[in-house]
Scaffold this active site. Structure first.
Site, mmCIF file in Angstrom:
data_model
loop_
_atom_site.group_PDB
_atom_site.id
_atom_site.type_symbol
_atom_site.label_atom_id
_atom_site.label_comp_id
_atom_site.label_asym_id
_atom_site.label_seq_id
_atom_site.Cartn_x
_atom_site.Cartn_y
_atom_site.Cartn_z
ATOM 1 N N TYR A 57 8.772 -2.010 10.698
ATOM 2 C CA TYR A 57 7.841 -1.577 9.650
ATOM 3 C C TYR A 57 8.396 -0.328 8.957
ATOM 4 C CZ TYR A 57 3.483 -0.169 7.399
ATOM 5 O OH TYR A 57 2.537 0.179 6.467
ATOM 6 N N ASP A 67 -5.571 0.008 5.906
ATOM 7 C CA ASP A 67 -6.369 -0.342 7.081
ATOM 8 C C ASP A 67 -7.496 0.654 7.317
ATOM 9 O OD1 ASP A 67 -4.439 -2.235 7.206
ATOM 10 O OD2 ASP A 67 -3.450 -1.445 8.994
ATOM 11 N N ASP A 74 0.825 -1.228 0.000
ATOM 12 C CA ASP A 74 0.000 0.000 0.000
ATOM 13 C C ASP A 74 0.852 1.268 0.000
ATOM 14 O OD1 ASP A 74 0.688 -0.357 2.714
ATOM 15 O OD2 ASP A 74 -1.345 -0.008 3.489
HETATM 16 C C1 GLA Z 1 -0.038 -2.476 8.483
HETATM 17 C C2 GLA Z 1 -0.227 -1.069 7.900
HETATM 18 C C3 GLA Z 1 -0.808 -1.130 6.486
HETATM 19 C C4 GLA Z 1 -0.042 -2.098 5.597
HETATM 20 C C5 GLA Z 1 0.166 -3.432 6.301
HETATM 21 C C6 GLA Z 1 1.063 -4.351 5.525
HETATM 22 O O1 GLA Z 1 -1.291 -3.066 8.695
HETATM 23 O O2 GLA Z 1 -1.070 -0.302 8.722
HETATM 24 O O3 GLA Z 1 -0.837 0.154 5.939
HETATM 25 O O4 GLA Z 1 1.169 -1.546 5.191
HETATM 26 O O5 GLA Z 1 0.729 -3.278 7.593
HETATM 27 O O6 GLA Z 1 0.484 -4.709 4.343
#
Ligand code: GLA
Length: 394
Positions: free
Chosen positions: A229, A179, A44
């Protein structure tokens, strides 16, 4: 073995009763769901494609207006209360649930949607730290509550973006848009194929005879995961800045083909190359998975899920051994089309697409085998795709 909690009516009535006991007035109630991502991980924030579905676990927020400039909020999960002044919302993340409330209120304010004082009770039913997006559901439900019945002319897209901004600036994760988007736009019975560059989405019906089975490894992703992340995101940005030297029109990894990446492999540090390979191949898998779903080819969909997991395990390095084990057990089980870890990684859940008639057998097998190997009882959530956020009752 666990199933979705008690009925929504019961949740709303109990919440309203508690609210009346606490604040002496009847609340309006808002809710936003968690999500499971069927395929398309860490794509994303690379302007790519994702395919999430909202699930029937919601964060519920009961609200009544206050006449002063304060937010009084109570979290049922943490059994804690806090008071915030609308005049002092800024500040760094405190790594506390209040970051979400403060962040959402601050962003609404900074975008000119002056939130009013409010009493809140928050009842979160999305498992936390499980990769099912409890954060976005809390942000969206809180934003709806603070905006109140009129919603002050805020569009659904604005709502999504403001909640993402709150997460970036007040929680400290540079998350993508998936999300918050699915929490707002989720559709019952459907996954959404979302283009994260244009924010165009297509609702894809999940066939009746397939169930979304979520297995919680019980390995919680935590603050360290937020650091990982952000590092993954930085690796992708490094890849883009290097590839752009030879192909200036590249704005994001979305614009790079696998062939181009291979041709320029030697320009990239090895780790960055593998991060890019995951994202670029994952984007293609989402496109292929959407085609598979459109023509009901769940076997093909399942193969893509397995490939996605391998890519996250080996190239993006966001899986953990417990998730690998759950995927392995699922892949050997009858009636399973495919299985993969879901969400940001470093713990959390797997999603398996399972033929309805095999679901109970699958639950038994995976519970037993995971327990034998790890000593952990795995919560299994059998879900259908649920409806996005809104006022309750709608
Ligand atoms: C988390 C983030 C999303 C996305 C996912 C991995 O949920 O909030 O934006 O990057 O990780 O796909």
């Amino acid at each position: 073995m666990s199933r979705l909690p008690v009925t929504y009516e019961w949740t709303a009535e109990t919440l309203a009763t508690r609210f009346e006991q606490t604040y002496g007035t009847h609340p309006s109630i808002f809710r936003a769901p968690g999500r499971v991502n069927l395929i398309g991980e860490h794509t994303d924030y690379n302007d790519g494609f994702v395919m999430p579905a909202a699930i029937g676990f919601y964060t519920w927020v009961a609200m009544s207006p206050r006449s002063d400039e304060a937010i009084h909020a109570r979290s049922e999960e943490f059994d804690e209360a806090l008071e915030l002044s609308l005049q002092e919302l800024s500040g760094p993340p405190r790594h506390h649930w209040s970051d979400f409330v403060r962040g959402v209120a601050a962003v609404l304010q900074s975008q000119g949607h002056e939130p009013q004082g409010a009493n809140l009770i928050i009842e979160g039913q999305v498992p936390m730290g499980a990769g099912l997006s409890s954060s976005a559901s809390l942000e969206v439900a809180t934003a709806l509550a603070l905006l109140g019945e009129s919603r002050a002319g805020v569009s659904q897209f604005e709502l999504v973006k403001m909640c993402q901004k709150a997460e970036h600036e007040y929680v400290g994760t540079r998350c993508g848009i998936m999300d918050q988007f699915i929490a707002v736009f989720g559709q019952e019975g459907h996954a959404l194929m979302l283009d994260c560059r244009t924010l165009e989405s297509e609702a894809l019906r999940i066939p009746q005879d397939a169930r979304l089975v979520i297995c919680n490894s019980m390995v919680k992703h935590n603050l360290a995961a937020a650091g990982e992340y952000n590092r993954r995101r930085a690796d992708c940005e490094t890849g883009v800045s290097i590839l752009r030297r030879s192909l200036p029109q590249v704005r994001a990894l979305r614009d790079v083909t696998l062939e181009y990446l291979e041709a320029h492999r030697s320009d990239l540090p090895e780790v960055v190359y593998r991060r890019c390979r995951h994202v670029i191949s994952e984007n293609q898998r989402v496109v292929d998975a959407a085609d598979a779903l459109r023509c009901g080819d769940l076997d093909h969909f399942g193969r893509l899920m397995r490939e996605s997991h391998q890519s996250m395990r080996d190239d993006y390095e966001i899986s953990v051994s417990e998730l690998d084990l759950l995927v392995e057990i699922a892949s050997e089980s009858d009636g399973v089309y495919g299985s993969r870890m879901t969400g940001g990684g470093f713990g959390g859940c797997t999603i398996s697409l399972v033929q309805s008639q095999w679901v109970e057998e699958f639950q038994r097998t995976i519970t037993q085998k995971y327990k034998d190997a790890t000593g952990i009882s795995v919560p299994v959530y059998v879900c259908s795709a649920a409806q996005g956020a809104g006022k309750w009752p709608s």
